[in-house]
Design a protein around this motif. Structure first.
Motif, mmCIF file in Angstrom:
data_model
loop_
_atom_site.group_PDB
_atom_site.id
_atom_site.type_symbol
_atom_site.label_atom_id
_atom_site.label_comp_id
_atom_site.label_asym_id
_atom_site.label_seq_id
_atom_site.Cartn_x
_atom_site.Cartn_y
_atom_site.Cartn_z
ATOM 1 N N VAL A 61 0.818 -1.217 0.000
ATOM 2 C CA VAL A 61 0.000 0.000 0.000
ATOM 3 C C VAL A 61 0.846 1.258 0.000
ATOM 4 O O VAL A 61 0.347 2.349 -0.256
ATOM 5 N N SER A 62 2.149 1.131 0.263
ATOM 6 C CA SER A 62 3.021 2.305 0.352
ATOM 7 C C SER A 62 3.309 2.889 -1.026
ATOM 8 O O SER A 62 3.077 2.265 -2.057
ATOM 9 N N TYR A 63 3.864 4.099 -1.019
ATOM 10 C CA TYR A 63 4.294 4.751 -2.254
ATOM 11 C C TYR A 63 5.750 4.424 -2.583
ATOM 12 O O TYR A 63 6.128 4.379 -3.753
ATOM 13 N N ASP A 64 6.533 4.226 -1.559
ATOM 14 C CA ASP A 64 7.981 4.124 -1.712
ATOM 15 C C ASP A 64 8.423 2.714 -1.339
ATOM 16 O O ASP A 64 8.321 2.311 -0.180
ATOM 17 N N SER A 65 8.907 1.956 -2.300
ATOM 18 C CA SER A 65 9.322 0.587 -2.015
ATOM 19 C C SER A 65 10.595 0.582 -1.179
ATOM 20 O O SER A 65 11.565 1.261 -1.484
ATOM 21 N N TYR B 270 10.562 -5.502 -4.720
ATOM 22 C CA TYR B 270 9.340 -4.811 -5.115
ATOM 23 C C TYR B 270 9.712 -3.481 -5.752
ATOM 24 O O TYR B 270 9.672 -2.423 -5.102
ATOM 25 N N PRO B 271 10.075 -3.475 -7.045
ATOM 26 C CA PRO B 271 10.583 -2.251 -7.684
ATOM 27 C C PRO B 271 9.583 -1.104 -7.691
ATOM 28 O O PRO B 271 9.966 0.062 -7.622
ATOM 29 N N LYS B 272 8.287 -1.421 -7.806
ATOM 30 C CA LYS B 272 7.247 -0.392 -7.743
ATOM 31 C C LYS B 272 6.027 -1.009 -7.086
ATOM 32 O O LYS B 272 5.627 -2.120 -7.413
ATOM 33 N N THR C 239 13.002 2.237 6.005
ATOM 34 C CA THR C 239 12.072 3.057 5.240
ATOM 35 C C THR C 239 11.931 4.427 5.879
ATOM 36 O O THR C 239 12.102 4.587 7.093
ATOM 37 N N ALA C 240 11.608 5.396 5.037
ATOM 38 C CA ALA C 240 11.223 6.726 5.503
ATOM 39 C C ALA C 240 9.698 6.747 5.507
ATOM 40 O O ALA C 240 9.071 6.791 4.445
#
Length: 473
Positions: A341-345, A350-352, A449-450
């Protein structure tokens, strides 16, 4: 099938699955916590939260405390007033992605039930989407809408392979709530969607072939030939395993056949306006059949191909959710792992992500909500034996996302990452170690992750417990 391929299969189907051929000592896992263990071992002494230290961290914690909205409960029943803050954060979004930091903790599942109930009753949402194959979703939707079948039988038959982790009491409680809601509101029902590509059950082939026979009889013979030998004749778990044992050339040939059926139907035009919705539905079922075949036509013994496959999978899940939104007009709560569900892998496999694809499609009409937790228990596949059992992790690593977030005076809370005070936003924009537990455990990877780049909203829980698994292993 090689040992490596066998251990990749759960990763192919659920986020962050068991991929290690020989897992390292548990002390090398994501938070380097030496207390992570199977609950078959003696229980560890509870770890107290570390006191805040350092002016910078203290300012971050103070900023979080000022903007955090406390949660009174994760239980689905009871008052929902404390979720009004989440309702304001969600605003008019059409799709809300709600993650989970493990695939097997009851508090995440119960909170999803609670949030969905709130969104249905207060915000007009009408569909729940799960990281589950499309055909399994079709069967559950029939149960939710019409009471067709027995839910325990459906769960036993559809929640197989890696997806068997969904066969837990908390998800069955959610689905039963949806059925009860529809009994009370037959003219304004809620719906269930499986958005994943992992399995195409025989009902999909039957629905496509039935539509062709009724509406496009000139194509019947060709579709029957292309689908010959493809519909599953075994249980879903066996089908997963046997399909991935097929030679790569055969899997590619099967994908070419399912693609031809999909393209044949897609190019047709409904005979009448009244036939349009039947046609759209049949095309989507054919598309779902092809998504499974195409997804399994990658070479899963090659790391680069696995990454390409997972990008295809996340795009597929996003496309299925977007299609459902267009077809039904429903606002949707999308349930998946934080990774999806995130925007940033934050995982090279999970490249995108699904969330990134949905943002491309829906813009601000998609909102991502992540979960964090400080310590607790979860169900997971053993990376050495693929057996589901309960594991526990103690205190989050000092300096990690969770350890700092947990210093706030609120135990459980909701935080809008977009509008938090500047000190918190700056801290959230930096990548740090994070709990990111998927289908398999132990996991040797340290995930970083950020959070402010990954999600719009965060739900933090101090302690979580494992769900009640209803399967056999």
């Amino acid at each position: 099938m090689t040992r490596r391929t066998a251990m990749i299969v759960p990763s192919v189907l659920l986020s962050l699955g068991a991929v290690a051929v020989a897992p390292p000592a548990v002390g090398a896992t994501a938070h380097a916590s030496p207390r992570a263990m199977s609950l078959s071992a003696p229980m560890s002494t509870p770890v107290l939260r570390a006191p805040a230290s350092g002016g910078h961290v203290e300012s971050v914690v103070a900023a979080v405390e000022r903007s955090a909205h406390p949660l009174k409960s994760t239980e689905p029943q009871g008052a929902l007033k404390d979720l009004d803050a989440l309702g304001r954060m969600v605003a008019d979004a059409d799709v809300v992605g709600l993650g989970e930091a493990t695939h097997g903790s009851r508090d995440f599942f119960r909170m999803k039930h609670r949030v969905f109930r709130y969104l249905v009753e207060k915000k007009g949402f009408r569909s729940f989407s799960l990281e589950l194959p499309w055909s399994s979703g079709v069967r559950i939707d029939d149960y939710v809408l019409h009471g067709k079948g027995d839910l325990k039988d459906i769960a036993r038959e559809e929640f197989q392979g890696a997806y068997r982790i969904w066969n837990n009491q908390d998800y069955l409680d959610l689905i039963e709530w949806m059925r009860a809601y529809n009994v009370r509101h037959p003219h304004d029902p809620v719906r269930f969607l499986g958005d994943d590509m992992g399995y195409a059950g025989p009902e999909l082939y039957q629905r496509v072939s039935g539509y062709v026979a009724d509406s496009l009889p000139s194509l019947s013979e060709r579709v029957a030939e292309l689908y010959r030998g493809l519909p599953p004749t075994t249980d879903a778990g066996t089908y997963y395993t046997e399909y991935l044992q097929l030679p790569l050339t055969e899997r590619k040939e099967r994908a070419a056949r399912t693609r031809e059926v999909y393209e044949l139907l897609r190019k047709q035009r409904p005979r009448t306006p009244a036939d349009r919705r039947k046609h759209l539905s049949a095309v989507q079922h054919a598309r779902a059949v092809h998504q499974m075949a195409e997804g399994f036509s990658f070479d899963i013994t090659d790391d680069a191909q696995v990454a390409a496959m997972m990008k295809y999978r996340d795009r597929t899940m996003a496309e299925n959710v977007a299609w459902w939104h267009r077809y039904t007009g429903d606002r949707i709560l999308l349930s998946a792992h934080n990774t999806h569900v995130s925007y940033d892998s934050f995982d090279a496999r999970y490249p995108k992500t699904q969330g990134a694809f949905l943002r491309d499609t829906l813009g601000k009409d998609y909102v991502s909500v992540g979960f964090t937790f400080y310590k607790g228990a979860f169900k997971a596949f053993g990376t050495d034996d693929d057996v589901i059992r309960t594991y526990r992790v103690d205190a989050a690593k000092p300096g990690s996302n969770e350890e700092v977030l947990d210093r706030a005076r609120q135990d459980d809370y909701i935080l809008d990452l977009r509008t938090a005070p500047a000190a918190a936003r700056t801290w959230l924009a930096t990548s740090r170690a994070t709990w990111n537990i998927g289908a398999g455990w132990p996991d040797p990877t340290e995930y970083r992750t950020a959070l402010g780049k990954a999600h719009d909203i965060l739900i933090h829980l101090h302690d979580v417990e494992a769900t009640t698994y209803l399967g056999n292993s």
